[in-house]
Each structure stands twice: as C-alpha cells, then as structure tokens.
Scaffold this motif. Structure first.
Motif, PDB file in Angstrom:
ATOM      1  N   PHE A  22      40.904  33.905  38.724  1.00 33.33           N
ATOM      2  CA  PHE A  22      41.857  33.123  37.908  1.00 33.33           C
ATOM      3  C   PHE A  22      42.425  33.979  36.781  1.00 33.33           C
ATOM      4  O   PHE A  22      43.553  33.780  36.358  1.00 33.33           O
ATOM      5  N   GLU A  23      41.634  34.925  36.283  1.00 32.59           N
ATOM      6  CA  GLU A  23      42.099  35.740  35.158  1.00 32.59           C
ATOM      7  C   GLU A  23      43.276  36.611  35.545  1.00 32.59           C
ATOM      8  O   GLU A  23      44.287  36.694  34.854  1.00 32.59           O
ATOM      9  N   ASN A  24      43.149  37.282  36.710  1.00 24.35           N
ATOM     10  CA  ASN A  24      44.259  38.142  37.158  1.00 24.35           C
ATOM     11  C   ASN A  24      45.440  37.335  37.647  1.00 24.35           C
ATOM     12  O   ASN A  24      46.577  37.797  37.613  1.00 24.35           O
ATOM     13  N   GLN A  25      45.177  36.138  38.123  1.00 21.57           N
ATOM     14  CA  GLN A  25      46.257  35.294  38.635  1.00 21.57           C
ATOM     15  C   GLN A  25      46.906  34.460  37.547  1.00 21.57           C
ATOM     16  O   GLN A  25      47.788  33.666  37.824  1.00 21.57           O
ATOM     17  N   GLY A  26      46.431  34.572  36.273  1.00 16.29           N
ATOM     18  CA  GLY A  26      47.022  33.845  35.167  1.00 16.29           C
ATOM     19  C   GLY A  26      46.531  32.428  35.097  1.00 16.29           C
ATOM     20  O   GLY A  26      47.261  31.575  34.561  1.00 16.29           O
TER      21      GLY A  26
END
Length: 243
Positions: free
Chosen positions: A239-243
């Motif tokens: 979720f962090e890299n995908q925003g």
C-alpha cells in the motif's frame, strides 16, 4: 536457486528487451560502417596483359625463305611474298605449345628479376599465366589507383627489356594496358555494416539472456513458484508504494 531456462522464457526475455536489442544492432552496424568507410584504406586493383611467343615475324620469314631452293619469277615472287606474309600471321599448334612453355619460364623470370621487383613501389604484384596459353597477366593491388596503373604499365615495359636481355629469340608484346580503376574493390562498406549489425544482434541477445539468468530478484508470484516449487495462495499488496 537457479531459474528454469526454457524456450518460452528466453523468447519472453528477448521480447521484453526488444528495444535494447534493436538499438544495439543499429549502433553496431553504424560503427562498423563508419570504421570501414573512414578508417580502413580502400584497395584498388588493375592489370595488364602481355604475350610471349617463341618466334618473331622476322624469324618466321627467314625460316620460310630458307625453305625455298630456287629463285622464282617476278609473278611467282609476288605470290610467294603474299603467301609468306599470310604464313607469318598464322599461329600453329606447335607454336602455341612452345610459347606456353616459354611463358611459364618468363613468369618465373619476372618474379625473380630485381629490375622488375624494384618497380613495385609498395604495391602488391602478382604475375601469372593461364594454363596452356602464352598470355601473362600482371595484376597490381594498392591503396593508390593511379600508382597501381602506373606500376602495371611500367612492369609490362620492363618485362620486354628483361626478356630481350635474357633470350635471343622470340618476342614479347602488350595486349592490354592497365587502366586507372574507378572504384576500390575493398573494403565492402555494406558487408562490414551487415557484419556489425549481426554482431550487435547476437551480443545484445546474449547479454539479455545472461542478465536474466544472473538476476535473482523475485518480480512476480510466478518467479516464486518456478524457483521454490511452492504454490501461491494469496498476495499482500504494498500500500505504501501504491499510495
């Protein structure tokens, strides 16, 4: 753990890096073309042809005259002269065979003559005779077109001098003078460009496959299944890299 290498995987790798492969192929082709065009010295070739005969016209005429035992009348004398001139212009099988043998001897003489080798002037010279003939070809290769033609014609003239200094019979003459070549025969820019493109294509394909083989990072669930042989039941998104 090593990855499984299959035809399907190799094709996939090549398609994935198709832009790199095309770029490497074009660049290598252009590099080879420029090297061939601007770095490699062009080579020119020209040739002259001379002939060697084991007799001369005067020798043939003297031989025919010696065969006459009586003095003919004026009318008969004119006929005899006409016949003699026609005979002098003919070439007989025995003359061809003897002249061909003499031509082979002359080739050896010309190749080892200091007077002729001194005229090479940095060019590559080949003196050869066609089998069964008395025609000698002098071929000159070099980087200067005009120099090649000059050397070839000078060698043809010098060959006559060398022949006359060694033999007291026969004759030598020029059938074809060397001309200045209009274009080099080497290098072939197109051929070298294709060789460079082929090298670029092969090298880029091998590099792409090698990078894939030594790359141990896991990019998808298929990599885990292929490497470890275990099934994937779920995936946790980042979720962090995908925003």
């Amino acid at each position: 753990m090593a990855k499984n290498v299959t035809i399907q995987r190799i094709v996939g790798v090549l398609l994935h890096r198709i832009k790199f492969i095309i770029l490497a192929t074009v660049v290598m082709g252009l590099l080879f073309f420029m090297y061939s065009r601007f770095v490699i010295a062009p080579m020119y070739s020209t040739s002259t042809m001379i002939y060697v005969q084991n007799y001369s016209s005067s020798q043939r005429a003297n031989a025919n005259a010696n065969t006459k035992s009586t003095t003919p009348s004026k009318a008969a004398d004119d006929t005899t002269k006409k016949t003699t001139n026609e005979e002098n212009q003919k070439i007989y099988p025995a003359d061809i065979s003897a002249s061909a043998n003499l031509a082979e001897i002359c080739v050896t003489l010309f190749k080892n003559s200091d007077e002729m080798t001194a005229l090479y002037d940095g060019c590559t010279v080949n003196v050869d005779v066609a089998d069964g003939t008395f025609f000698i070809t002098i071929t000159v290769d070099g980087t200067d077109a005009q120099k090649c033609a000059n050397v070839a014609n000078q060698l043809a003239e010098k060959a006559a001098e060398v022949y006359n200094s060694k033999f007291s019979y026969g004759q030598i003459g020029t059938l074809r003078q060397a001309k200045v070549p209009s274009a080099p025969y080497a290098p072939s820019n197109t051929k070298n460009m294709l060789i460079g493109a082929a090298i670029g294509l092969i090298a880029s394909c091998l590099i792409s496959i090698l990078i894939e083989l030594i790359d141990t990072t896991i990019k998808s669930e298929d990599d885990i299944q292929d490497i470890y042989g275990i099934p994937i039941f779920a995936e946790i998104p980042d979720f962090e890299n995908q925003g």
